[in-house]
Design an enzyme around this catalytic site. Structure first.
Site, mmCIF file in Angstrom:
data_model
loop_
_atom_site.group_PDB
_atom_site.id
_atom_site.type_symbol
_atom_site.label_atom_id
_atom_site.label_comp_id
_atom_site.label_asym_id
_atom_site.label_seq_id
_atom_site.Cartn_x
_atom_site.Cartn_y
_atom_site.Cartn_z
ATOM 1 N N HIS A 1 37.842 43.766 42.797
ATOM 2 C CA HIS A 1 37.595 43.615 41.363
ATOM 3 C C HIS A 1 36.675 42.422 41.083
ATOM 4 O O HIS A 1 36.582 41.477 41.879
ATOM 5 C CB HIS A 1 38.918 43.445 40.601
ATOM 6 C CG HIS A 1 39.657 42.185 40.948
ATOM 7 N ND1 HIS A 1 39.328 40.956 40.421
ATOM 8 C CD2 HIS A 1 40.699 41.971 41.773
ATOM 9 C CE1 HIS A 1 40.139 40.036 40.896
ATOM 10 N NE2 HIS A 1 40.979 40.620 41.725
ATOM 11 N N GLU B 1 47.372 44.565 44.178
ATOM 12 C CA GLU B 1 47.411 43.333 44.974
ATOM 13 C C GLU B 1 48.841 43.084 45.455
ATOM 14 O O GLU B 1 49.799 43.730 45.008
ATOM 15 C CB GLU B 1 46.895 42.165 44.119
ATOM 16 C CG GLU B 1 46.808 40.817 44.818
ATOM 17 C CD GLU B 1 45.949 40.842 46.077
ATOM 18 O OE1 GLU B 1 46.408 41.440 47.081
ATOM 19 O OE2 GLU B 1 44.856 40.254 46.079
#
Length: 213
Positions: free
Chosen positions: A9, A83
């Site tokens: 990201h 994550e």
């Protein structure tokens, strides 16, 4: 064979602020939004993507949204691409984590492959989840080119598997920058990395993790 394009990201507000984000849902920073636009242009000019997958956290989805919108593709959100679960560290400044969870955080800093977030996932657990998630996506897309948006520790752990690096040596594997592109070919469980952490298209607007993480 499946052609994989994995991206981290873009810069998030927590990257800027020095907070441990993990699975906390935070937006991109203004710079992260610009990185996402540059990434989208790079992907459009270099790849014929058949499907787009993303962590269901907004910073990952927003990173591939410009590309998906232009390509007319729907983003398929997967919690398995998130994550690491930061447990008690979630959303806290790294200075606070270092004080309150000194031993656990010292291991994260010094020997990350053997670390566990206090009350959350270990890096070994994350690695197992990452491998399963990518293999499941590959199995759904034989013969296709797939874009996957995910996160830094996820990619670092996955890279160790693909390059045959034991977790004991993960500390020597660098973090990939925000909005970087890693390209690979997967045949069953055999993976060949073609491009690693490419940020050439960001033209100097390169960022990574906040200092100290």
């Amino acid at each position: 064979m499946v052609h994989l394009i994995l991206v981290r990201h873009g810069q998030s507000l927590s990257n800027v602020g020095g907070f441990f984000t993990g699975q906390t849902d935070v937006p991109l920073s203004p710079l992260g939004e610009r990185q996402a636009e540059a990434l989208g242009a790079f992907l459009r000019h270099n790849f014929a993507v058949d499907a787009v997958y993303s962590s269901d956290l907004q910073r990952a989805c927003a990173t591939v949204q410009p590309f998906a919108r232009a390509a007319g593709l729907t983003i398929r959100k997967r919690a398995s691409l998130r994550e690491i679960d930061g447990g008690a560290w979630e959303g806290k400044p790294v200075e606070q984590i270092a004080r309150e969870y000194a031993a656990d955080y010292a291991l994260w800093r010094e020997d990350i492959g053997l670390a566990r977030c206090t009350g959350g996932e270990s890096v070994r657990q994350l690695q197992g989840r990452a491998v399963r998630a990518v293999e499941e996506i590959a199995a759904e897309n034989e013969g296709k080119t797939v874009l996957i948006a995910t996160h830094a520790a996820f990619l670092r752990a996955l890279q160790c598997v693909w390059q045959g690096i034991p977790l004991e040596e993960m500390k020597d594997v660098p973090w990939v920058p925000n909005a970087s592109v890693t390209e690979a070919e997967m045949r069953g469980r055999d993976v060949r990395i073609l491009r690693l952490a490419d940020v050439s298209f960001l033209h100097g607007a390169v960022t990574s993790l906040a200092k100290g993480i």
